[in-house]
Enzyme design. Structure first.
Site, mmCIF file in Angstrom:
data_model
loop_
_atom_site.group_PDB
_atom_site.id
_atom_site.type_symbol
_atom_site.label_atom_id
_atom_site.label_comp_id
_atom_site.label_asym_id
_atom_site.label_seq_id
_atom_site.Cartn_x
_atom_site.Cartn_y
_atom_site.Cartn_z
ATOM 1 N N LYS A 141 -7.035 4.923 5.273
ATOM 2 C CA LYS A 141 -5.935 4.198 5.649
ATOM 3 C C LYS A 141 -5.340 5.553 6.160
ATOM 4 C CE LYS A 141 -5.746 -0.474 3.793
ATOM 5 N NZ LYS A 141 -4.250 -0.815 3.184
ATOM 6 N N ASP A 142 -4.273 6.467 7.033
ATOM 7 C CA ASP A 142 -3.069 7.076 7.335
ATOM 8 C C ASP A 142 -2.533 7.575 5.588
ATOM 9 O OD1 ASP A 142 -0.345 5.472 8.354
ATOM 10 O OD2 ASP A 142 -2.279 5.097 9.190
ATOM 11 N N ARG A 143 -1.619 6.467 5.312
ATOM 12 C CA ARG A 143 -0.669 5.974 4.502
ATOM 13 C C ARG A 143 -1.284 6.154 3.152
ATOM 14 N NH1 ARG A 143 -1.252 0.762 6.740
ATOM 15 N NH2 ARG A 143 -1.596 -1.473 5.342
ATOM 16 N N THR A 199 1.512 -1.196 0.523
ATOM 17 C CA THR A 199 -0.209 -0.481 0.106
ATOM 18 C C THR A 199 0.706 1.226 -0.087
ATOM 19 O OG1 THR A 199 -1.815 -1.200 0.753
ATOM 20 C CG2 THR A 199 -1.526 1.464 1.729
#
Length: 550
Positions: A169-171, A86
């Protein structure tokens, strides 16, 4: 007003119940404007190209089908680096760079200075706004070593362009927002979308209003049921699995419930809901300075579903069909909000997916799982026996293994000898195809195969391991007897959708030319008439650009 497509119980619940009040409709673009008012860059986490092709006949009219028939679709597009996960894939989208430039080599790797594992967007100097923050949570793009298209757009417009990214998602949000944009990410402890102190100290009013409405609570007590008739799933690998409910043992919405929302369609509905609120709250596509804005949207649900059930499953099939209907609603919203000829979109994915090992085995394909703990324990034992008790490995986050240079020197060993001993032993283990060593990367270079090229692109001399292990096709690191994963240089993991749509800038059609995700940033830079990011190595996809965008 769009209604939920998740369940019969949710059909009457307006998706915008907690969104900011609608801002005035944007003013028409000036006749001299040639750039889009709003560029949307969308990543569907964990969507292989194969699934788009396999299920396209069941898509509705306004989502994927609109992109396939009314936009440009590259049928041979790839995340062209070796470690297809990811963070690495999201970093490639708007930097136009491979990991050997952008420095995001995995979701987690080892910090050579401390010998400890670090997370790709971890930054202990910053915290989430109004939310609990663990030290390893993703709060900033500090580890991203290059700039992004959004950074260049901000620079070219004197910071007047607005760059916003949102993800489950943070990323996914942080690596699309770049250094100068603003990222909002789903908080699994509260179900809110929040930013961090890297970007601001306090949320704007529109975010506070959105959070106060608690739209995440509307799914409580509901079940994920099939969208289509049973016959539509006849060719899928698994039987009925639609027994997934959204609840908590505590009897009311809590952290357990909010975490469960990530494992199905709700997290994507909420992400698109928040994206709408951002468009209205920040007036994206109606910038008073008359400059383009950029919105990054990363939809995380498909990755969670594929990991748990496999891309061959009925759950994955149904999720993709639901996602298609969500996209249709979002595109229709953009038509009305920004104007059908005022926005453009690029849709891609951060990586593909392998089928679950058990499914592949039933197809008589050599497949399996490599237990990471057992593999590393065996390697350490072998090296100790080979080198008189030496312990030359400092840490490992597979596929990366890190050697301890000090221990090697103290034992009077040569690094190349340790590398070779480790490589030979690893390649003799079940499920291991190849091992790339630091010496091989730095001295021998690639031998010319596709795999060698992708692995070299994926290796960063300061962040990657001294050994990078590649499993055999359809094998993966992990244990257990279910689920699926990704992360290899094989085509099932690299092949992803790459679609572009925009009436005034993109020529529709199916394009068979080879393309890469790193081509997105330089192509959009050409459309926006701004400088490409510094690390960009992709090409401008001139074959899809209309005359004014070239």
């Amino acid at each position: 007003m769009k209604t939920s497509l998740l369940l019969p119980l949710a059909l009457s619940i307006p998706l915008h119940a907690a969104a900011a009040p609608a801002a005035p409709a944007p003013a028409p673009a000036s006749a001299s404007s040639s750039a889009p008012k709003l560029v949307v860059v969308m990543a569907v986490d964990g969507l292989p190209q194969e699934q788009v092709v396999r299920y396209r006949d069941q898509f509705g009219q306004g989502g994927f089908r609109r992109l396939l028939e009314g936009g440009a679709w590259f049928t041979d597009a790839h995340q062209a680096h070796g470690t297809t996960v990811t963070a690495v894939g999201h970093a490639a989208i708007l930097t136009g760079a491979y990991p050997n430039q952008h420095g995001i080599v995995a979701n987690n790797w080892v910090d050579r200075a401390t010998g400890q594992q670090v997370y790709c967007t971890e930054d202990r100097d910053h915290k989430y706004i109004g939310e609990e923050t663990d030290p390893s949570d993703g709060t900033s793009p500090a580890r991203l070593r290059v700039d992004t298209l959004g950074d260049q757009l901000r620079y070219a417009t004197g910071n007047r362009a607005r760059v916003i990214a949102v993800s489950g998602k943070d990323r996914g949000a942080i690596l699309l927002a770049g250094k100068g944009g603003t990222a909002y990410m789903y908080m699994e402890s509260s179900g809110n979308f929040a930013s961090s102190t890297w970007y601001m100290q306090q949320h704007p009013q529109w975010v506070q209003r959105y959070q106060a409405g608690k739209p995440q609570d509307r799914y409580y007590g509901q079940k994920w049921t099939p969208l289509l008739a049973d016959s539509a799933y006849a060719n899928d690998a698994e039987g009925p699995l639609f027994n997934f409910s959204y609840y908590s043992e505590g009897g009311k919405p809590d952290a357990d419930y909010y975490k469960r929302l990530k494992e199905g369609p709700p997290v994507d509905e909420l992400t698109l809901d928040f994206a709408r609120a951002a468009i209205e709250g920040e007036a994206l596509g109606a910038n008073p300075a008359g400059v383009p804005d950029l919105l990054g949207v990363s939809l995380s649900g498909h990755d969670y579903v594929n990991h748990r059930h496999g891309p061959e499953s009925r759950m994955s099939h149904d999720h993709l069909q639901r996602l298609d209907r969500m996209l249709a609603g979002f595109f229709s919203y953009l038509d009305k909000r920004v104007g059908a000829d005022g926005w453009m979109i690029v849709l891609t994915a951060d990586h593909g997916f392998a089928n679950s090992a058990e499914f592949s085995q039933r197809q008589r394909i050599d497949a399996g799982r490599v237990d990471s703990k057992k593999l590393m324990a065996g390697l350490e034992q072998h090296l100790a026996a080979t080198f008189n008790g030496a312990k030359p490995i400092t840490n490992a986050v597979l596929p990366n293994i890190y050697l301890d240079g000090g221990a090697i020197d103290k034992a009077g060993l040569k690094r190349a000898d340790v590398e070779q001993a480790a490589s030979r032993w690893l390649q003799a283990q079940a499920g291991i195809a190849d091992v790339y060593t630091r010496t091989r990367f730095e001295e021998s270079g690639a031998t010319g195969t596709r795999q060698d090229l992708l692995m070299r692109r994926g290796w960063h001399r300061h962040e990657s391991g001294d050994l990078v292990v590649v499993t055999r096709p359809y094998w993966a690191f992990g244990s257990g007897t279910g689920g699926a994963t990704h992360g290899t240089p094989y085509r099932y993991d690299t092949s992803v959708p790459l679609m572009m749509m925009g009436k005034r800038w993109i020529a529709p059609g199916n394009y068979t030319q080879y393309a890469e995700v790193v081509d997105i940033a330089p192509t959009l830079a050409a459309v926006l008439k701004v400088r490409a990011p510094a690390g960009a190595e992709g090409r401008v996809l001139t074959e899809v650009l209309r005359g004014s965008a070239r």
